[in-house]
Design an enzyme around this catalytic site. Sequence first.
Site, PDB file in Angstrom:
ATOM      1  N   LYS A 188       0.740  -1.179   0.006  1.00 27.74           N
ATOM      2  CA  LYS A 188       0.054  -0.079  -0.017  1.00 27.74           C
ATOM      3  C   LYS A 188       0.977   1.293   0.034  1.00 27.74           C
ATOM      4  CE  LYS A 188      -1.983   2.768   2.862  1.00 27.74           C
ATOM      5  NZ  LYS A 188      -1.806   3.865   2.082  1.00 27.74           N
ATOM      6  N   GLY A 241       6.775   4.979   8.222  1.00 27.15           N
ATOM      7  CA  GLY A 241       5.839   6.044   8.084  1.00 27.15           C
ATOM      8  C   GLY A 241       6.214   6.984   9.616  1.00 27.15           C
ATOM      9  N   SER A 242       5.167   7.724   9.858  1.00 27.39           N
ATOM     10  CA  SER A 242       5.136   8.512  10.991  1.00 27.39           C
ATOM     11  C   SER A 242       5.074   7.488  12.416  1.00 27.39           C
ATOM     12  CB  SER A 242       4.171   9.500  10.973  1.00 27.39           C
ATOM     13  OG  SER A 242       2.816   9.029  10.934  1.00 27.39           O
ATOM     14  N   THR A 243       5.758   8.171  13.437  1.00 27.24           N
ATOM     15  CA  THR A 243       5.329   7.546  14.521  1.00 27.24           C
ATOM     16  C   THR A 243       4.206   7.410  14.961  1.00 27.24           C
ATOM     17  OG1 THR A 243       7.700   8.043  15.020  1.00 27.24           O
ATOM     18  CG2 THR A 243       6.272   7.669  17.014  1.00 27.24           C
ATOM     19  N   GLY A 246       2.428   4.783  12.993  1.00 31.92           N
ATOM     20  CA  GLY A 246       3.246   3.383  13.542  1.00 31.92           C
ATOM     21  C   GLY A 246       2.545   2.793  14.716  1.00 31.92           C
ATOM     22  N   GLU A 264       9.411   1.367  10.818  1.00 30.19           N
ATOM     23  CA  GLU A 264      10.257   2.629  10.525  1.00 30.19           C
ATOM     24  C   GLU A 264       9.664   3.802  10.596  1.00 30.19           C
ATOM     25  OE1 GLU A 264      13.437   1.884   9.826  1.00 30.19           O
ATOM     26  OE2 GLU A 264      13.632  -0.240   9.478  1.00 30.19           O
ATOM     27  N   CYS A 299      13.907  10.585   6.419  1.00 32.04           N
ATOM     28  CA  CYS A 299      13.727  10.284   7.864  1.00 32.04           C
ATOM     29  C   CYS A 299      15.031  10.664   8.568  1.00 32.04           C
ATOM     30  CB  CYS A 299      13.155   8.932   7.929  1.00 32.04           C
ATOM     31  SG  CYS A 299      13.973   7.668   7.242  1.00 32.04           S
ATOM     32  N   GLU A 400       9.136  16.231  14.966  1.00 32.97           N
ATOM     33  CA  GLU A 400       9.855  16.096  13.376  1.00 32.97           C
ATOM     34  C   GLU A 400       8.871  16.913  12.330  1.00 32.97           C
ATOM     35  OE1 GLU A 400       8.467  12.397  11.338  1.00 32.97           O
ATOM     36  OE2 GLU A 400      10.576  12.204  10.629  1.00 32.97           O
TER      37      GLU A 400
HETATM   38  P1  NAD Z   1       2.400   8.516   7.407  1.00 34.05           P
HETATM   39  O1  NAD Z   1       2.488   7.760   8.788  1.00 34.05           O
HETATM   40  O2  NAD Z   1       1.303   9.574   7.190  1.00 34.05           O
HETATM   41  O3  NAD Z   1       1.777   7.385   6.543  1.00 34.05           O
HETATM   42  C1  NAD Z   1       2.527   6.243   6.077  1.00 34.05           C
HETATM   43  C2  NAD Z   1       1.510   5.419   5.369  1.00 34.05           C
HETATM   44  O4  NAD Z   1       0.536   4.805   6.486  1.00 34.05           O
HETATM   45  C3  NAD Z   1       0.954   5.921   4.258  1.00 34.05           C
HETATM   46  O5  NAD Z   1       0.953   4.784   3.070  1.00 34.05           O
HETATM   47  C4  NAD Z   1      -0.427   6.182   4.867  1.00 34.05           C
HETATM   48  O6  NAD Z   1      -1.690   6.062   3.983  1.00 34.05           O
HETATM   49  C5  NAD Z   1      -0.832   5.007   5.782  1.00 34.05           C
HETATM   50  N1  NAD Z   1      -1.782   5.132   6.804  1.00 34.05           N
HETATM   51  C6  NAD Z   1      -2.422   6.258   7.163  1.00 34.05           C
HETATM   52  N2  NAD Z   1      -3.135   6.113   8.154  1.00 34.05           N
HETATM   53  C7  NAD Z   1      -2.914   4.519   8.441  1.00 34.05           C
HETATM   54  C8  NAD Z   1      -3.760   3.818   9.421  1.00 34.05           C
HETATM   55  N3  NAD Z   1      -4.416   4.257  10.389  1.00 34.05           N
HETATM   56  N4  NAD Z   1      -3.277   2.587   9.325  1.00 34.05           N
HETATM   57  C9  NAD Z   1      -2.221   2.210   8.771  1.00 34.05           C
HETATM   58  N5  NAD Z   1      -1.792   2.698   7.608  1.00 34.05           N
HETATM   59  C10 NAD Z   1      -2.115   3.991   7.703  1.00 34.05           C
HETATM   60  O7  NAD Z   1       3.843   9.107   6.844  1.00 34.05           O
HETATM   61  P2  NAD Z   1       3.953   9.858   5.806  1.00 34.05           P
HETATM   62  O8  NAD Z   1       3.561  11.437   5.965  1.00 34.05           O
HETATM   63  O9  NAD Z   1       3.448   9.199   4.562  1.00 34.05           O
HETATM   64  O10 NAD Z   1       5.663   9.870   5.652  1.00 34.05           O
HETATM   65  C11 NAD Z   1       6.455  10.761   6.465  1.00 34.05           C
HETATM   66  C12 NAD Z   1       6.841   9.904   7.621  1.00 34.05           C
HETATM   67  O11 NAD Z   1       7.615   8.741   7.212  1.00 34.05           O
HETATM   68  C13 NAD Z   1       7.812  10.734   8.528  1.00 34.05           C
HETATM   69  O12 NAD Z   1       7.635  10.490   9.888  1.00 34.05           O
HETATM   70  C14 NAD Z   1       9.280   9.834   8.253  1.00 34.05           C
HETATM   71  O13 NAD Z   1      10.233  10.098   9.392  1.00 34.05           O
HETATM   72  C15 NAD Z   1       8.842   8.774   8.200  1.00 34.05           C
HETATM   73  N6  NAD Z   1       9.840   7.693   7.397  1.00 34.05           N
HETATM   74  C16 NAD Z   1      10.535   6.927   8.056  1.00 34.05           C
HETATM   75  C17 NAD Z   1      11.480   6.240   7.433  1.00 34.05           C
HETATM   76  C18 NAD Z   1      12.286   5.141   8.223  1.00 34.05           C
HETATM   77  O14 NAD Z   1      13.186   4.468   7.561  1.00 34.05           O
HETATM   78  N7  NAD Z   1      12.547   5.342   9.448  1.00 34.05           N
HETATM   79  C19 NAD Z   1      11.559   6.194   6.163  1.00 34.05           C
HETATM   80  C20 NAD Z   1      10.946   7.400   5.327  1.00 34.05           C
HETATM   81  C21 NAD Z   1       9.852   8.068   5.910  1.00 34.05           C
END
Ligand code: NAD
Length: 497
Positions: A188, A241-243, A246, A264, A299, A400
């Site tokens: 996804k 994605g975001s904490t 996560g 991650e 990130c 962040e």
């Molecule tokens: P996000 O957490 O908003 O979204 C990430 C993904 O989760 C998207 O595909 C989104 O559609 C999905 N999502 C949204 N709501 C959800 C739910 N309730 N349950 C499951 N999935 C859901 O993050 P973002 O804004 O897309 O990305 C930025 C974040 O990603 C930043 O916090 C960045 O630090 C992090 N990031 C971390 C790494 C790493 O390796 N540690 C790498 C890249 C980005």
Amino acid sequence: MQPHQLDWAMRWLKNPKQLYINGEWLPGISKKTFSSINPSNGEILTELAVAGEPDVSLAVRAARGAFQHSEWRELTRRQRANKLIEIGALIRKHHAELATLESLDNGKTYSESFNDDLPESADVFDYYAGWIDKYYGDSVPVEKGFINFTENPPLGVCALIVPWNFPLLLACWKIAPALATGNTVIVKPSPFTSLSLVRLFEIINEAKILPKGVLNLVTGDLEAGEALSRHMGIDKISFTGSTAIGKKVAEGASTSNLKRVSLELGGKSPNIIFEDVKDLDSILERSFTAMFSHKAEKCTEPTRFLIQESIYDRAVAFLIRKAKSVVLGDPFDPKTQQGAQAHKEHYKKILNYIELGKKEGATLLVGGETENNPFLSKGFFIGPTIFGDVKNSMRIAQEEIFGPVLCLIKFKTEEEAIHIANDTPYGLAAGLYCDDAKRAHRVANRLEAGMVFVNHYGCYDFASPFGGCKQSGWGKEMGRHSLSEYTKVKSVWIRYS
Ligand code: NAD
């Protein structure tokens, strides 16, 4: 670098994009769609199907069927490796096309997509193909009369959820080891940047490399993400994605079937520069790139520079000069050094943090405005922004921002630097620059981070584990660590006497 494929892309974008489930393109049960927006000009690129819980269930059924089916299950290791190598080769064949879609959808420069994202997306398939016949269990010395050995079977159906900053690359980081270990997959992407993955799935489908159901794609946002986290038929969820999200994924997994979870997540990484460094300018040059490349949507970027008092003013002067020289604009213009922030809400969030920094009493040294920007009326551009005199307790230093906003923090002693570096909920990456080897070891040892870079911020290699600690996540990607994220350990006992 090959030329961009904008003309091709405009033709390709004319048709709405669908879900890919069990080897077929489907419009999604609800028939709802969402728009993908070009962040450089605010225009709609195309429409994509919204996946809901029923679509996720369909994908789970397809992935489960493929996992149990002999066509995938009984491939030899060599055959499986060859399939991964074929996928890598297809990505290389369509390099310019995929890089064009990435820049259109995400806003990063074409040269970043072409030179950074795409080569790694292809090579990671070769890397994990190479592991397939080298990853095996142990023979364990146990009590007399028994043989005990371990195997590493796949987990089953893996859901891979990825963000928008490296849309294709981060998905490939997960798809390659998941397939290498024999799992089946549902991916996804982020709703803001699904296009490169849709195109990759088309390419793989046309080449008929994988049996139906091995690879599935559901586009959409929260509903699909939640359904994947909570689904009883999914064995593993790998989330980047975001904490905040996560934590929701971990909750969904723990209140459903306790599926395995790897996370991650976000970061607020420190970059400590000690006064004994010999070549401050080249260190700042490297640190600036580590912070602001890919428009500071990485990130691991060092968003907090901790600079020792005696070299602080020199560093500030250099960084201001450097920030003012950055050319913002159309990602496809070769002169552009920094593209558009990935989407509108994110752009507004960054601007709010800049306002907050001013209110908190930090000194805005450069940036923060979107003036002199030819796309200002439509695109989401923010130039490199640097705050001086930042206190680590300020929200701009703790939270962040994930955009081009750098905090400069002055310190006096080594002990103080370590304290400030670790004083955050995150633990993704950390860097330090110093010429004293003893100090380098001492400080690296005490930094609370999953990755520590000494004298070169931002080193990556498929062989080296990638991932954070504290609220930056669970588990590691890359190297053999990723293989253990997609396999279980089975212990087999045989009595022979
Ligand atoms: P996000 O957490 O908003 O979204 C990430 C993904 O989760 C998207 O595909 C989104 O559609 C999905 N999502 C949204 N709501 C959800 C739910 N309730 N349950 C499951 N999935 C859901 O993050 P973002 O804004 O897309 O990305 C930025 C974040 O990603 C930043 O916090 C960045 O630090 C992090 N990031 C971390 C790494 C790493 O390796 N540690 C790498 C890249 C980005």
